[in-house]
Design a protein around this motif. Structure first.
Motif, PDB file in Angstrom:
ATOM      1  N   SER A 372       0.835  -1.207   0.000  1.00 19.01           N
ATOM      2  CA  SER A 372       0.000   0.000   0.000  1.00 19.01           C
ATOM      3  C   SER A 372       0.866   1.252   0.000  1.00 19.01           C
ATOM      4  CB  SER A 372      -0.916   0.007   1.231  1.00 19.01           C
ATOM      5  OG  SER A 372      -0.153   0.156   2.414  1.00 19.01           O
ATOM      6  N   GLN A 373       0.296   2.338  -0.518  1.00 18.81           N
ATOM      7  CA  GLN A 373       1.023   3.602  -0.524  1.00 18.81           C
ATOM      8  C   GLN A 373       1.280   4.095   0.903  1.00 18.81           C
ATOM      9  OE1 GLN A 373       2.305   5.059  -3.416  1.00 18.81           O
ATOM     10  NE2 GLN A 373       3.459   6.080  -1.816  1.00 18.81           N
ATOM     11  N   ARG A 374       0.297   3.893   1.778  1.00 22.31           N
ATOM     12  CA  ARG A 374       0.478   4.331   3.166  1.00 22.31           C
ATOM     13  C   ARG A 374       1.700   3.662   3.792  1.00 22.31           C
ATOM     14  NH1 ARG A 374      -0.061   3.153   8.372  1.00 22.31           N
ATOM     15  NH2 ARG A 374      -0.560   0.969   7.987  1.00 22.31           N
ATOM     16  N   HIS A 385       2.690   4.250  -6.654  1.00 21.63           N
ATOM     17  CA  HIS A 385       2.103   3.149  -7.413  1.00 21.63           C
ATOM     18  C   HIS A 385       2.247   3.401  -8.916  1.00 21.63           C
ATOM     19  CE1 HIS A 385      -0.800  -0.135  -8.177  1.00 21.63           C
ATOM     20  NE2 HIS A 385      -1.215   0.635  -9.172  1.00 21.63           N
ATOM     21  N   ASP A 417      -5.075  -5.249   5.708  1.00 21.83           N
ATOM     22  CA  ASP A 417      -5.356  -4.633   4.404  1.00 21.83           C
ATOM     23  C   ASP A 417      -4.053  -4.290   3.686  1.00 21.83           C
ATOM     24  OD1 ASP A 417      -8.078  -4.836   4.703  1.00 21.83           O
ATOM     25  OD2 ASP A 417      -8.354  -2.781   5.428  1.00 21.83           O
ATOM     26  N   ASP A 418      -3.073  -3.796   4.429  1.00 21.66           N
ATOM     27  CA  ASP A 418      -1.754  -3.511   3.838  1.00 21.66           C
ATOM     28  C   ASP A 418      -1.121  -4.791   3.309  1.00 21.66           C
ATOM     29  OD1 ASP A 418      -1.705  -0.703   4.504  1.00 21.66           O
ATOM     30  OD2 ASP A 418      -1.244  -1.256   6.571  1.00 21.66           O
ATOM     31  N   ASP A 421      -2.611  -5.886   0.084  1.00 23.08           N
ATOM     32  CA  ASP A 421      -2.179  -5.021  -1.020  1.00 23.08           C
ATOM     33  C   ASP A 421      -0.883  -5.488  -1.670  1.00 23.08           C
ATOM     34  OD1 ASP A 421      -4.285  -3.278  -1.241  1.00 23.08           O
ATOM     35  OD2 ASP A 421      -3.504  -1.836   0.219  1.00 23.08           O
ATOM     36  N   ASN A 424      -2.317  -7.490  -4.308  1.00 22.08           N
ATOM     37  CA  ASN A 424      -2.978  -6.582  -5.252  1.00 22.08           C
ATOM     38  C   ASN A 424      -1.961  -5.882  -6.146  1.00 22.08           C
ATOM     39  OD1 ASN A 424      -5.380  -7.273  -4.032  1.00 22.08           O
ATOM     40  ND2 ASN A 424      -5.419  -5.484  -2.676  1.00 22.08           N
TER      41      ASN A 424
END
Length: 614
Positions: A372-374, A385, A417-418, A421, A424
């Motif tokens: 993730s970007q975070r 990304h 969730d990270d 990703d 993903n």
């Protein structure tokens, strides 16, 4: 030159070429003509050790002095070790075949915490007393350096002195002092006390450690004139730094079987988990002219047809395109391939791709580190990304169809969730391939997603952070597996058990020495290899010694705690690392060194990126 006793064993082992020496460019000297014999020990197999650039540099540097004979020693694999023990053959150096107990210095390069047991096992195999206090004479001086020397405390009882920082100058200063002390009839203790006055030398026996009731460190006290702080050594001018014009060419295939050329040291980026990015600061580059000349000499003297440009981030070399122009000028005619490892996602340009199209398209490797970007902002990766997708599109248009992506799980503030990703992002790369109109037709894309487990390391902004527990790391690995929905993505992951032990030793203190000694007595070795590693056996040792390994691996430290490595100075201040840790929790990034100086402390060396014209 191996003995007849060793020759008899060679047909019984898996790879006899590991144990015989006699390679092209090895250095043979007459023992009568040298003052100092140095056994350079790599605590892993021949194939791993012969790939290591630092060993190549120091081997050639030491042997360039007529009064030093440096020889190579590698850890024998389990089949050879068993035969050596059965036949009373001590561990020996490849060049002379002499046991390491015959040497003045026994030096280890420590690249990985899980090689600590191999270091002790090699001393035992060489009939050298394992504990420093049991080696009382001015011989068999055990020294160690490399990145794991930045926290020497878990093996402080076994090593006479550690080299802190880069070794080209300080190693020779210690060897010259040894020659002088032996001439003057000084004792080992007198020699060590004099060594402690040399910048970049840490003598652990000259420091007393006191602990609080909760097990944390209360004080660290020098004695006998030793300095309170040990400052790292740094090679300031890379063009003037020693670099060999040939390497020993191995007899068997090794991990990185090619010519290797260092193009710069350090890293401008400041990824918050990356120890190398902080302990090797500041960035110091070689000129394209120097690199080109050294590459050409290496290829001519070794016969290699591939040269790898080595650094922590090759595309951050400020003159990468002019350098590639110089190299391709002769590499094309000589049919020499140029390898650019450690490319950043935002550094793979059309211009670079055009220059390395002669390289065999075996695949490109990038390290987004987080899905993730975070999370990429948390770790200060500074990669978007869109940049990754654009880079992959550029590569696919240039003919590549295989991409490897490296990630890390268990990073501070990470959520499930990270973790999902990561899968993903791999899927987005697959999609980008099929969305690239000028890709190679008739071929499928292959994306490998690899996830290692975060290990908090000294001298990083995350040095205070806890490591995820093993069950939680396993849960995250399974979550990635379940989140992958295509066969075009292959998933690899690193064993969480070994990552746990790595974290224990990375942030350990002197109380771990008794565990290490017991591990040596019980024959522990090759802990970085699944064939030999057993977490269950290690946990038995910790319990027997009354030590909780989670205290080192899974405990969050306070900013006020005295850390086991606080008496060592690698140039980056503790206050800067603390500030970076706090920024991670705010999902805030820090610009890289060429964009803006962040005041990490490395400017005090007066060289490198800190003083470039920006």
């Amino acid at each position: 030159m191996v003995s007849r006793e060793v020759e008899k064993l060679l047909l019984k082992v898996q790879k006899p070429g590991r144990y015989v020496g006699g390679e092209l460019n090895e250095v043979i000297k007459d023992k009568k003509d040298v003052d100092v014999r140095f056994a350079f020990c790599f605590p892993d197999t021949y194939e791993v050790g012969m790939s290591h650039l630092g060993m190549k540099i120091l081997y050639s540097l030491f042997n360039s002095r007529d009064y030093i004979w440096c020889e190579r020693v590698f850890a024998p694999w389990v089949d050879m070790e068993e035969l050596m023990v059965q036949n009373n053959i001590p561990l020996y150096a490849l060049e002379s075949g002499d046991p390491i107990s015959d040497f003045d210095f026994i030096g280890f390069t420590l690249q990985y915490e899980l090689s600590f047991t191999n270091m002790l096992n090699m001393l035992k195999l060489g009939n050298v007393p394992v504990k420093s206090s049991d080696r009382t004479e001015l011989k068999n001086i055990v020294v160690a350096g490399g990145p794991c020397a930045c926290n020497p405390e878990p093996i402080a009882d076994f090593v006479d002195l550690f080299f802190i920082g880069e070794g080209e100058e300080v190693d020779l200063e210690v060897i010259d002092l040894f020659r002088e002390c032996r001439k003057q009839g000084k004792t080992k203790q007198e020699f060590l006390e004099l060594c402690a006055q040399i910048e970049g030398v840490y003598v652990p026996s000259l420091y007393d450690v006191e602990y609080n009731a909760d097990g944390t460190i209360k004080s660290f006290t020098p004695k006998n004139g030793a300095p309170a702080v040990i400052h790292k050594r740094l090679m300031r001018k890379m063009d003037e730094s020693y670099y060999p014009d040939n390497f020993v060419v191995p007899l068997v295939e090794i991990v990185h079987d090619r010519a290797v050329q260092e193009i710069f040291r350090g890293c401008i980026r400041g990824c918050r988990f990356c120890q190398a990015g902080f302990i090797y600061r500041p960035v110091r580059e070689k000129s394209p002219e120097t690199i080109n000349a050294q590459c050409k000499a290496l290829c001519e003297n070794t016969g290699y047809d591939e040269v790898s440009l080595s650094s922590l981030s090759s595309s951050d070399y400020s003159q990468i395109v002019p350098l590639l122009e110089k190299l391709t000028g002769w590499c094309k005619d000589e049919k020499v391939s140029i390898s650019l490892p450690s490319l950043r996602v935002d550094g793979f340009t059309d211009e670079i791709m055009d220059r390395i199209k002669t390289v065999r398209k075996s695949g490109l490797t990038f390290a987004p580190e987080a899905g993730s970007q975070r999370m990429r902002d948390v770790i200060n990766k500074n990669v978007k990304h869109e940049e990754l997708m654009q880079t992959c599109a550029t590569a696919f248009a240039g003919g590549w169809t295989t991409v490897k992506l490296y990630f890390m799980i268990g990073l501070p503030t990470e959520t499930m969730d990270d973790v999902a990703d990561i899968a993903n992002l791999g899927q987005a790369v697959v999609d980008t391939y099929y969305q690239t109109p000028n890709r190679v037709k008739g071929r499928s894309v292959s994306v490998t997603v690899s996830a290692s487990s975060f290990v908090p390391k000294p001298f990083t902004p995350f040095q205070w952070e806890p490591q995820d527990t093993i069950p939680l790391l396993h849960e995250k690995q399974e979550h990635i597996k379940e989140s992958i929905t295509t066969k075009k993505i292959r998933f690899n992951y690193h064993d969480a058990d070994t990552s746990f032990l790595e974290a224990v030793f990375a942030r350990g203190d002197r109380k771990l020495n008794k565990v290490m000694e017991l591990a040596c007595e019980r024959g522990f070795h090759f802990d970085g290899w699944n064939d030999c590693f057993s977490l269950e056996k290690w946990l038995e040792l910790f319990e027997k010694c009354g030590i909780d390994p989670a205290f080192y691996a899974n405990r969050r430290r306070s900013f006020d705690e005295i850390l086991p490595w606080d008496h060592i100075d690698y140039g980056v201040t503790k206050s800067f690392l603390k500030k970076e840790c706090e920024k991670a929790y705010q999902n805030t990034t820090t610009p890289h060194c060429r964009e803006k100086c962040s005041g990490c402390g490395a400017a005090k060396y007066g060289e490198g990126v800190c003083f470039e014209k920006r």
